[in-house]
Scaffold this active site. Structure first.
Site, PDB file in Angstrom:
ATOM      1  N   GLY A  31       0.808  -1.216   0.000  1.00 60.21           N
ATOM      2  CA  GLY A  31       0.000   0.000   0.000  1.00 60.21           C
ATOM      3  C   GLY A  31       0.841   1.266   0.000  1.00 60.21           C
ATOM      4  N   LEU A  33       0.427   3.600  -2.206  1.00 60.08           N
ATOM      5  CA  LEU A  33       0.807   3.408  -3.608  1.00 60.08           C
ATOM      6  C   LEU A  33       1.293   4.694  -4.259  1.00 60.08           C
ATOM      7  CD1 LEU A  33      -2.070   1.014  -4.758  1.00 60.08           C
ATOM      8  CD2 LEU A  33       0.144   0.444  -3.734  1.00 60.08           C
ATOM      9  N   GLY A  36       5.299   4.082  -9.034  1.00 60.61           N
ATOM     10  CA  GLY A  36       6.019   2.805  -9.243  1.00 60.61           C
ATOM     11  C   GLY A  36       5.056   1.640  -9.186  1.00 60.61           C
ATOM     12  N   HIS A  37       4.223   1.618  -8.141  1.00 55.29           N
ATOM     13  CA  HIS A  37       3.189   0.583  -8.062  1.00 55.29           C
ATOM     14  C   HIS A  37       2.239   0.715  -9.268  1.00 55.29           C
ATOM     15  CE1 HIS A  37       4.021   1.331  -3.606  1.00 55.29           C
ATOM     16  NE2 HIS A  37       4.261   0.045  -3.717  1.00 55.29           N
ATOM     17  N   GLY A 147       8.674  -4.986  -8.877  1.00 59.78           N
ATOM     18  CA  GLY A 147       9.520  -3.878  -9.324  1.00 59.78           C
ATOM     19  C   GLY A 147      10.993  -4.193  -9.160  1.00 59.78           C
ATOM     20  N   GLN A 148      11.787  -3.737 -10.119  1.00 60.42           N
ATOM     21  CA  GLN A 148      13.237  -3.914 -10.018  1.00 60.42           C
ATOM     22  C   GLN A 148      13.808  -3.130  -8.837  1.00 60.42           C
ATOM     23  OE1 GLN A 148      15.767  -3.153 -13.574  1.00 60.42           O
ATOM     24  NE2 GLN A 148      17.339  -2.649 -12.047  1.00 60.42           N
ATOM     25  N   VAL A 176      10.574   3.100 -11.260  1.00 55.93           N
ATOM     26  CA  VAL A 176      10.037   4.423 -11.599  1.00 55.93           C
ATOM     27  C   VAL A 176      10.660   5.438 -10.636  1.00 55.93           C
ATOM     28  CG1 VAL A 176       7.951   5.837 -11.765  1.00 55.93           C
ATOM     29  CG2 VAL A 176       7.902   3.436 -12.488  1.00 55.93           C
ATOM     30  N   MET A 184      11.171   5.985  -6.561  1.00 59.30           N
ATOM     31  CA  MET A 184       9.944   6.145  -5.771  1.00 59.30           C
ATOM     32  C   MET A 184       9.844   5.024  -4.748  1.00 59.30           C
ATOM     33  SD  MET A 184       7.016   7.545  -8.235  1.00 59.30           S
ATOM     34  CE  MET A 184       7.260   9.071  -9.133  1.00 59.30           C
ATOM     35  N   SER A 185       9.363   5.375  -3.551  1.00 55.38           N
ATOM     36  CA  SER A 185       9.207   4.398  -2.476  1.00 55.38           C
ATOM     37  C   SER A 185       8.179   4.934  -1.494  1.00 55.38           C
ATOM     38  CB  SER A 185      10.544   4.198  -1.765  1.00 55.38           C
ATOM     39  OG  SER A 185      10.344   3.568  -0.513  1.00 55.38           O
TER      40      SER A 185
HETATM   41  P1  AMP Z   1       5.998  -2.416  -1.681  1.00 56.70           P
HETATM   42  O1  AMP Z   1       4.626  -1.856  -1.536  1.00 56.70           O
HETATM   43  O2  AMP Z   1       7.086  -1.456  -1.305  1.00 56.70           O
HETATM   44  O3  AMP Z   1       6.149  -3.778  -1.031  1.00 56.70           O
HETATM   45  O4  AMP Z   1       6.218  -2.660  -3.232  1.00 56.70           O
HETATM   46  C1  AMP Z   1       5.319  -3.436  -3.977  1.00 56.70           C
HETATM   47  C2  AMP Z   1       5.898  -3.680  -5.346  1.00 56.70           C
HETATM   48  O5  AMP Z   1       6.114  -2.442  -6.000  1.00 56.70           O
HETATM   49  C3  AMP Z   1       7.257  -4.388  -5.267  1.00 56.70           C
HETATM   50  O6  AMP Z   1       7.345  -5.333  -6.316  1.00 56.70           O
HETATM   51  C4  AMP Z   1       8.220  -3.247  -5.486  1.00 56.70           C
HETATM   52  O7  AMP Z   1       9.458  -3.645  -6.031  1.00 56.70           O
HETATM   53  C5  AMP Z   1       7.442  -2.392  -6.453  1.00 56.70           C
HETATM   54  N1  AMP Z   1       7.968  -1.021  -6.441  1.00 56.70           N
HETATM   55  C6  AMP Z   1       8.221  -0.251  -5.352  1.00 56.70           C
HETATM   56  N2  AMP Z   1       8.753   0.924  -5.709  1.00 56.70           N
HETATM   57  C7  AMP Z   1       8.864   0.893  -7.066  1.00 56.70           C
HETATM   58  C8  AMP Z   1       9.359   1.808  -8.048  1.00 56.70           C
HETATM   59  N3  AMP Z   1       9.868   3.005  -7.718  1.00 56.70           N
HETATM   60  N4  AMP Z   1       9.303   1.443  -9.349  1.00 56.70           N
HETATM   61  C9  AMP Z   1       8.792   0.234  -9.714  1.00 56.70           C
HETATM   62  N5  AMP Z   1       8.313  -0.674  -8.841  1.00 56.70           N
HETATM   63  C10 AMP Z   1       8.350  -0.346  -7.538  1.00 56.70           C
END
Ligand code: AMP
Length: 285
Positions: A31, A33, A36-37, A147-148, A176, A184-185
């Site tokens: 979540g 979001l 990137g998500h 995501g990478q 992204v 993005m995070s």
């Molecule tokens: P998270 O919510 O942080 O567990 O991320 C969920 C998914 O989104 C994971 O596969 C992450 O690698 C991907 N993700 C997170 N940040 C980015 C980003 N900046 N660009 C692409 N994918 C992302």
């Protein structure tokens, strides 16, 4: 959009979709979001009639001193993002639903989990592998999108899916970034405006290391690549570097020298204020 909260309902919906001949894409997330998500949801929506985004802050992947309690939670805003990106379903189970009382099963992937994030966060990848497996069992996707940005996590998930013969295709999409290069995070919400500006140094460090690799003829020393990262990272005094390494992209193992054709992962972790940042780039010598 209807939010599915139980595993039984999620599996029933997946079963019905499959009977109707629809393919299912899924995007596991915690979540909060961002774009990137969003890119993962859009990629799934472009390929599948059904795109399920899970929103679950997984307690078992957080260490005891980590930010589980303060992790940003904003389901209403997330649902709007999911709709906008073409998602068709949201799976947002409770902790009790995902971890019924008395559970004692954990998935442990050997090898790639032992270094870098795995060394810094003991048990983290056990939590990740276990929850991803359970989410795949609940959502029953044909394809799951990651995501990478979390590169080591993608290796762990691919290994687990291969080892457990899970019938799902794993797709990894590019990171992204903000305009200044910052990946993005959801955790970027913890950064002040000043810190966001400083945090872009991780991307600059990756770029300068990638330049060293690209300019290499025949072979390049690991030291030269890592030194390029460290020189750039040191320009931001407030950053505490966890690691800045150039390793084999498949095994995450380091060699002293890399030669033409070697596929490398450049990986950085650092702490700015109280926020831990990670980023990476793939390059071929
Ligand atoms: P998270 O919510 O942080 O567990 O991320 C969920 C998914 O989104 C994971 O596969 C992450 O690698 C991907 N993700 C997170 N940040 C980015 C980003 N900046 N660009 C692409 N994918 C992302």
């Amino acid at each position: 959009m209807h939010v599915i909260t139980t595993v039984a309902e999620m599996q029933a919906i997946a079963r019905t979709a499959r009977v109707l001949g629809q393919t299912i894409g899924c995007v596991p997330t915690m979540g909060a979001l961002h774009a990137g998500h969003g890119s993962l949801i859009e990629a799934s929506a472009a390929a599948h009639a059904v795109t399920i985004t899970s929103v679950f802050v997984n307690p078992t992947q957080f260490g005891p001193t980590e930010d589980f309690d303060s992790y940003p939670r904003m389901l209403e805003a997330d649902i709007a993002t999911i709709e906008r990106c073409g998602g068709t379903h949201v799976f947002a189970p409770s902790i009790a639903e995902m971890y019924p009382g008395g559970y004692t099963t954990t998935i442990h992937v050997d090898g790639v989990t032992e270094v870098l994030e795995g060394a810094h966060r003991p048990g983290h990848f056990d939590g990740v592998a276990t929850v991803v497996c359970k989410l795949l069992m609940a959502m029953q996707p044909n394809e799951a999108f990651f995501g990478q940005k979390d590169y080591q996590q993608t290796l762990v998930v691919r290994r687990m899916v291969a080892d457990l013969l899970l019938p799902v295709t794993i797709s990894v999409r590019p990171t992204v970034r903000e305009q200044n290069g910052l990946a993005m995070s959801s955790r970027n919400a913890y950064l002040s405006a000043e810190e966001r500006h400083r945090a872009a140094v991780l991307y600059r460090a990756l770029q300068s290391a990638a330049d060293v690799v690209r300019l290499a003829t025949q072979s390049v020393s690991r030291h030269a690549i890592e030194d390029a990262m460290l020189r750039e990272l040191r320009t931001v005094e407030e950053l505490t570097v966890g690691y800045a390494v150039a390793v084999d992209a498949d095994t995450l193992l380091a060699s002293e020298t890399y030669s033409t054709g070697d596929r490398l992962a450049l990986l950085i972790a650092g702490t700015l204020g109280t926020t831990r940042l990670i980023d990476n780039m793939l390059v071929t010598v």
